[in-house]
Structure formats: structure tokens, C-alpha cells
Design an enzyme around this catalytic site. Structure first.
Site, PDB file in Angstrom:
ATOM      1  N   HIS A 191       0.822  -1.214   0.000  1.00  0.00           N
ATOM      2  CA  HIS A 191       0.000   0.000   0.000  1.00  0.00           C
ATOM      3  C   HIS A 191       0.853   1.261   0.000  1.00  0.00           C
ATOM      4  O   HIS A 191       0.433   2.303  -0.482  1.00  0.00           O
ATOM      5  CB  HIS A 191      -0.992  -0.042   1.158  1.00  0.00           C
ATOM      6  CG  HIS A 191      -2.044  -1.075   0.915  1.00  0.00           C
ATOM      7  ND1 HIS A 191      -2.082  -2.270   1.575  1.00  0.00           N
ATOM      8  CD2 HIS A 191      -3.038  -1.106  -0.003  1.00  0.00           C
ATOM      9  CE1 HIS A 191      -3.079  -2.991   1.092  1.00  0.00           C
ATOM     10  NE2 HIS A 191      -3.668  -2.314   0.140  1.00  0.00           N
ATOM     11  N   GLU A 435     -10.482 -11.464  -4.623  1.00  0.00           N
ATOM     12  CA  GLU A 435      -9.053 -11.315  -4.319  1.00  0.00           C
ATOM     13  C   GLU A 435      -8.561 -12.402  -3.364  1.00  0.00           C
ATOM     14  O   GLU A 435      -7.436 -12.357  -2.890  1.00  0.00           O
ATOM     15  CB  GLU A 435      -8.761  -9.913  -3.767  1.00  0.00           C
ATOM     16  CG  GLU A 435      -9.661  -9.448  -2.659  1.00  0.00           C
ATOM     17  CD  GLU A 435      -9.405  -7.996  -2.234  1.00  0.00           C
ATOM     18  OE1 GLU A 435      -8.399  -7.392  -2.647  1.00  0.00           O
ATOM     19  OE2 GLU A 435     -10.220  -7.487  -1.455  1.00  0.00           O
ATOM     20  N   ASP A 459      -3.998  -8.711  -4.036  1.00  0.00           N
ATOM     21  CA  ASP A 459      -4.187  -9.714  -2.988  1.00  0.00           C
ATOM     22  C   ASP A 459      -4.321 -11.110  -3.575  1.00  0.00           C
ATOM     23  O   ASP A 459      -3.829 -12.077  -3.003  1.00  0.00           O
ATOM     24  CB  ASP A 459      -5.421  -9.375  -2.151  1.00  0.00           C
ATOM     25  CG  ASP A 459      -5.090  -8.345  -1.092  1.00  0.00           C
ATOM     26  OD1 ASP A 459      -4.045  -8.496  -0.440  1.00  0.00           O
ATOM     27  OD2 ASP A 459      -5.845  -7.380  -0.929  1.00  0.00           O
ATOM     28  N   CYS A 506      -8.978  -4.477 -11.069  1.00  0.00           N
ATOM     29  CA  CYS A 506      -8.579  -3.215 -10.428  1.00  0.00           C
ATOM     30  C   CYS A 506      -7.231  -3.308  -9.707  1.00  0.00           C
ATOM     31  O   CYS A 506      -6.785  -2.336  -9.121  1.00  0.00           O
ATOM     32  CB  CYS A 506      -9.661  -2.727  -9.479  1.00  0.00           C
ATOM     33  SG  CYS A 506      -9.881  -3.783  -8.052  1.00  0.00           S
TER      34      CYS A 506
HETATM   35  C1  PEP Z   1      -6.137  -5.700  -4.764  1.00  0.00           C
HETATM   36  O1  PEP Z   1      -5.932  -6.452  -3.807  1.00  0.00           O
HETATM   37  O2  PEP Z   1      -5.788  -5.953  -5.928  1.00  0.00           O
HETATM   38  C2  PEP Z   1      -6.810  -4.415  -4.558  1.00  0.00           C
HETATM   39  C3  PEP Z   1      -7.144  -3.654  -5.569  1.00  0.00           C
HETATM   40  O3  PEP Z   1      -7.011  -4.027  -3.272  1.00  0.00           O
HETATM   41  P1  PEP Z   1      -5.861  -3.381  -2.347  1.00  0.00           P
HETATM   42  O4  PEP Z   1      -4.658  -3.162  -3.189  1.00  0.00           O
HETATM   43  O5  PEP Z   1      -6.403  -2.126  -1.775  1.00  0.00           O
HETATM   44  O6  PEP Z   1      -5.675  -4.442  -1.301  1.00  0.00           O
HETATM   45 MG    MG Z   2      -6.937  -6.035  -1.945  1.00  0.00          MG
END
Ligand code: PEP
Ligand code: MG
Length: 584
Positions: A191, A435, A459, A506
Site C-alpha cells: 500500500h 481477491e 491480494d 482493479c
Molecule cells: C487488490 O488487492 O488488488 C486491490 C485492488 O485491493 P488493495 O490493493 O487495496 O488491497
Molecule cells: Mg486487496
């Protein structure tokens, strides 16, 4: 000049003096001081020296009492350094003459001395370098009053070099002054990396231990395209970095112009390209770059730079800002994904004790655990939904019962709002992130109960391949091109197509041009990408026919090695862009 290689996580090239934060994160808040503050700052520095000496004396006494005088005497060396008149005078000179803060002066002088000693071929003197590092940490701790969590207040451009930055620390960086950052640890889809992209700060992570090789104030180049960090660059390297920054700017401008229209493939198939955001103001960045809506709003970042719990109105106002930026386009609001590495300071006591937070209380589990917080957010989402095309999405769903429970809380919230006669929209589309491998395996069943899927590859990869997305030690196992990942995505896309529900990708994989033809070839017609990547992804789609995309997907599906798939996809994209450029 020293070149270090790491993982490029946020594009762009920048050069500026280094601000080294080391392991004690964000340890000091000021870099320079006002001329009329010199006396006060000198006083503060001397007080820190005297507090540090008192602390060393206490350590020496304790060691003598517990282990004997021989051990207590070890601290004598520290004491000599802390009282070394030449060292202290050098720090004071920088405060008085350069108007540097005592923190910056201490760091610069002590690190420089330590490096000089380290370079010598004498074991005894090498040890003294470690003593200097200890002394530096002690002085900085006393200067900062042990408050390691304050924001950096900067007045001039810097490049932050740190052992690690947490997402909430990254969220507080001011892109006006922080030209780039580089960290010793961190992975490509952590993140922190995602935030660097959101803030549009070039970044390289996972460099391994290097902070001892650089002093504060020394010029460094961070190349967020190639994943390089150059310490003390020579003239030629500096010139090359400036040139690359300039040419990137002009390419961005050209692509931005092209991305204003809705996106179609070369054979006229509509592909929607949305933006991923962490903060409401980024919706505007997305619109300016040609996004056709918001495919992922990571609402947990509402918790990141504040000390108190956001109210329903805070949620509502944030959602309103986003939907007003895209009043007639889809806006997918993902409910809170708190936990794992996204732990705001105010919640540290709840989450900090778990040894494996990625597999622990995280995301939808936290929301279902604390329904009051969850309801507050859902109320705000349904209220904001009257202003546009808002859709709600639940993260990290791993079982049908979990999805049903989340949907039932949403129904309760809609009933409450109705009873309270508060304006809202109850019938908004409800989707879920795919995910977790269990969700992918059960995709056909889930597809009967939601309006859309959004595949979160960040994820999905870490849970499928058992490789922590933030850990550079396993970065080579975290492989987006692994055939198992391709197969999983294909399975989810097929389940969605069969149930006639929408499916978006995404995760960060989608912002990487290499994978775009593959996704289109698998029948995925909605992509949600980081704002910076929108123009480039739209440009690529314009060069692509669905037939070609399908051929690429078929060929890639027949390969069984990640390396092979990776090379193949990269080669195809290169060919495609080269042909396209000739045509233009
Ligand atoms: C993911 O896991 O791909 C996602 C878009 O969520 P995050 O990156 O916020 O965990
Ligand atoms: Mg995620």
C-alpha cells in the site's frame, strides 16, 4: 557515485538532496531554522547532548552493576564521542552558519564520520562507526522528545530515504517538497507503493540495506521507471536524469490529449477505463487524465491522516466530492479495507499484536466485527448515491455467508434511513472484490448474488502464490505472470460472463501495459487503473484489435512458465506500440 537497484513502484525520475530517515521513522520535522532561532536551537542541541550523556552514564552504571565494571567501561567510548569537542563544534557550525536544524546537522556530521571510519581497514575503528550510529540515534531521540510520529514539515525539495514508510506516513508526505522516496524494504504492490503512485511521487522500494552508505544532504537520483537509486551522481548521470524527466513530461502531455475521449479498440469495441483512488481529490486527477469513472475508491484512506474516527458526515462529504466530479459516470466505493498494512495510528492497539496480519482480522472481517463503524459508512454511501451512479463493493470476501451478512447489513441500513426519512438510494448495484482464491473458486455461485466482480490482483496473487505483497524477500515469488494467476482470472471472467454480470480488474497488474491485451483477450472490458497510467492504457487499447487480444490470451494460456508468459506479453506490447507509432 553509487548505484543501487530496487523495485520501481511509482514512475518518474527526480534528483534532490537526501533526507535520511533510517529505522526511526520520520524522526525529525524540520530541516532548516530561522536566523533568529539560532540561539534557541543551539540551546536545544546542548540540552540533547547533556541528556544523551546522562543516559550513557545510566547505561554504564547499570551494566557495571549487572555485569561488572569491565562491561560498564564499554560505555566510556560512547561518552568520549558524545563529549568530543571537535564533533560538537562541527554540528554547531552547521546550525549557526548554514541554519540547519540540529537534527539535520547531527545526522549529517555523525553519518559522515561513521562512513569515514567504516572505510578504514581497522576493526577497532570500524567498531567506533557503530558507536557513532548509536550516538546519532540517541541525540536525535532526545532532540525529537521521542515523538517519532510527527509530520515532516519541509521547506525545500528533498528525496526521502528510509528503512520503511508505513502507508499512513506515506499519506502525510507533501509532494511539493518530497520529490521522490526510496526504501530498504517494501514490495511492488504494497500500500505504500500504491500511495506513492496516488501522490505521484516517484518511488523505489526493496533496495536492501543502503542507508549507511548515504549522508543527509547528499544529492541522490531516484529513478521510479527503472528502479534505480544513484547516490552522489556524477555530472553525466544528473544530466541524463533531467533529460529523462523532460521527455516523460512531453510524452505525458501527448497521451493526455489522446485520452480525453471514451475508449474503443482498433476494431471499435468499447472498453471502459476507470481510475483507482485513495483520496477524494484524486477523482479530479482521474478525470483530467481521461478516466471514465472511478472503478475503485479505497475508502480506508479516510482513516490515514487523522487522529480521530471519521464521522458519517466525513464519509458522506468524501463520497460527495467524488460523485460530483463524476456525476454521470460509475463510482465504485469499496467499503473499508482496514487491517493488514493499512493500520492508521489510532487503531494500532487493535491490530498490532498479530503476527500475520495479511491472514488475520482485515477488511470485510473488520467491518463485520464492528458493525457500527460499517453501518456508518454504508449510511453515507446510500445517502451520497442520490447524487450519481454510486456502486458499493465489499473487499476480501472469502465465503458466501460473509457476502450475505454484508448485504444484510446494507439492507438494515437502508431500512433505518427509510424509517428516519433521510434521503438516500437503496437500490444501488452491489459488487464484490475477487481477491481470495476461495472467492475465485466459487465465482459461479458468487456471481448469482452480486451485480459485478472486481478482480483485485494484488491480494489474489499474494494469497494464491503464498508470497507477501510487501516483502521484498519473496518478491520473486510474487509473480503476476504466473500461469496459476492467468488461469484464476480466466475462471472468474468466464463465471461473470455466464452469469451476465460485469467484471473489472482493479489490481496493479491492470496498470501494467503488458497485461492489458491479455485481459481484453479474456473478455474483460472494464479496467480500473492508477490515475497516472490512464492515458498510456487508453493509448494501448486504441492500438489493439479484439482478435489480436484473443490470440494473445490463447497463446499465453498455453504456456506453463511465468518467465515465458512475461517475455511473450512484453514482446507483444512492444510490437504493437511500434506498429502503432509508425501508423500515426
Ligand atoms: C487488490 O488487492 O488488488 C486491490 C485492488 O485491493 P488493495 O490493493 O487495496 O488491497
Ligand atoms: Mg486487496
Amino acid at each position: 557515485m553509487l548505484v543501487k537497484r530496487g523495485i520501481a513502484v511509482s514512475p518518474g525520475v527526480a534528483s534532490a538532496p537526501a533526507l535520511v530517515l533510517g529505522r526511526d521513522l520520520l524522526q525529525f520535522s524540520r530541516k532548516s531554522i530561522r536566523p533568529d532561532a539560532v540561539d534557541r536551537e543551539i540551546g536545544r542541541f546542548r540540552q540533547a547532548v547533556s541528556d544523551t550523556c546522562a543516559e550513557i552514564a545510566t547505561h554504564a552504571d547499570e551494566a557495571s552493576a549487572r555485569l561488572g565494571d569491565k562491561y560498564g567501561a564499554i560505555f566510556q567510548a560512547h561518552m568520549e564521542l558524545a563529549q568530543d569537542p571537535l564533533l560538537l563544534a562541527e554540528v554547531e557550525q552547521l546550525i549557526v552558519k548554514q541554519l540547519w536544524s540540529p537534527e539535520l546537522a547531527v545526522q549529517t556530521v555523525l553519518q559522515k564520520q561513521a562512513r569515514t571510519l567504516e572505510a578504514l581497514d581497522n576493526p577497532y575503528l570500524k567498531e567506533r562507526a557503530v558507536d557513532l550510529n548509536d550516538l546519532e540515534r540517541g541525540l536525535l531521540r532526545h532532540l525529537s522528545g521521542k515523538d517519532t510520529n510527527q509530520s515532516l514539515v519541509l521547506t525545500e525539495p528533498v528525496i526521502i530515504l528510509a528503512h520503511n514508510l508505513t502507508p499512513s506516513q506515506t499519506a502525510r508526505l507533501d509532494p511539493k517538497f518530497v520529490k521522490a522516496f526510496a526504501t530498504e524494504v517494501g514490495g511492488p504492490t504494497s500500500h505504500t507503493a500504491i500511495l506513492a503512485g496516488a501522490l505521484e511521487i516517484p518511488a523505489v522500494v526493496g533496495l536492501g540495506s543502503f542507508l549507511h552508505q548515504v549522508s543527509g544532504g547528499e544529492v541522490v537520483i531516484v529513478d521510479g521507471d527503472e528502479g534505480n537509486v544513484i547516490i552522489a551522481p556524477d555530472e553525466a548521470a544528473l544530466k541524463a536524469s533531467e533529460k529523462s524527466a523532460r521527455s516523460q513530461k512531453s510524452k505525458d502531455l501527448r497521451l493526455k490529449k489522446l485520452s480525453e475521449k471514451d475508449c474503443y479498440t482498433a476494431d471499435n469495441v468499447r472498453i471502459a477505463v476507470y481510475g483507482n483512488i485513495e483520496f477524494p481529490h484524486e477523482a479530479l486527477h482521474c478525470r483530467e487524465r481521461g478516466a471514465e469513472g472511478i472503478g475503485l475508491y479505497r475508502t480506508e484512506f479516510l482513516y490515514m491522516n487523522r487522529e480521530d474516527e471519521p464521522s458519517e458526515e466525513d464519509h458522506y462529504n468524501a463520497y460527495l466530492e467524488v460523485v460530483q466530479t463524476f456525476p454521470d459516470r460509475p463510482v465504485v466505493i469499496r467499503t473499508l479495507d482496514l487491517g493488514a498494512d493499512k493500520v492508521p495510528g489510532m487503531m494500532e492497539s487493535v491490530f498490532s499484536d498479530f503476527t500475520n496480519p495479511e491472514l488475520g482480522l482485515r477488511s470485510i472481517r473488520v467491518s463485520l466485527h464492528d458493525k457500527e463503524r460499517f453501518k456508518k459508512q454504508l449510511r453515507a454511501i446510500l445517502r451520497a448515491a442520490v447524487h450519481g451512479d454510486i456502486r458499493v463493493m465489499f473487499p476480501l470476501i472469502s465465503s458466501l455467508s460473509e457476502l450475505r451478512e454484508a448485504k444484510s447489513v446494507l439492507r438494515d441500513v437502508a431500512e433505518d434511513l427509510l424509517e428516519e426519512q433521510i434521503t438516500h438510494r437503496a437500490d444501488i448495484p452491489v459488487g464484490m472484490m475477487v481477491e481470495v482464491p476461495s472467492a475465485a473458486l466459487m465465482a459461479s455461485e458468487f456471481a448469482k448474488e452480486v451485480s459485478f466482480f472486481s478482480i483485485g490482483t494484488n491480494d489474489l496473487i499474494q494469497y494464491t502464490l503464498a508470497a507477501d505483497r510487501s516483502d521484498p524477500a519473496v518478491a520473486r515469488y510474487y509473480n503476476s505472470a504466473d500461469p496459476a494467476i492467468l488461469r484464476t482470472i480466466k475462471m472468474v471472467a468466464e463465471a461473470a460472463a455466464k452469469a451476465k454480470i460485469g467484471v473489472t480488474i482493479c489490481g496493479q497488474m491492470c496498470s501494467d501495459p503488458r497485461f492489458v491485451p491479455l485481459f481484453l483477450g479474456l473478455g474483460i472490458e472494464r479496467l480500473s487503473v492508477t490515475p497516472q497510467a490512464i492515458p498510456e492504457i487508453k493509448d494501448l487499447i486504441r492500438h489493439l484489435t479484439t482478435r489480436k487480444a484473443w490470440e494473445i490470451a490463447v497463446q499465453a494460456s498455453e504456456m506453463d512458465l511465468a518467465r515465458e508468459i512475461d517475455q511473450f506479453l512484453l514482446g507483444e506490447v512492444k510490437k504493437m506500440l511500434a506498429t502503432g507509432d509508425e501508423e500515426e
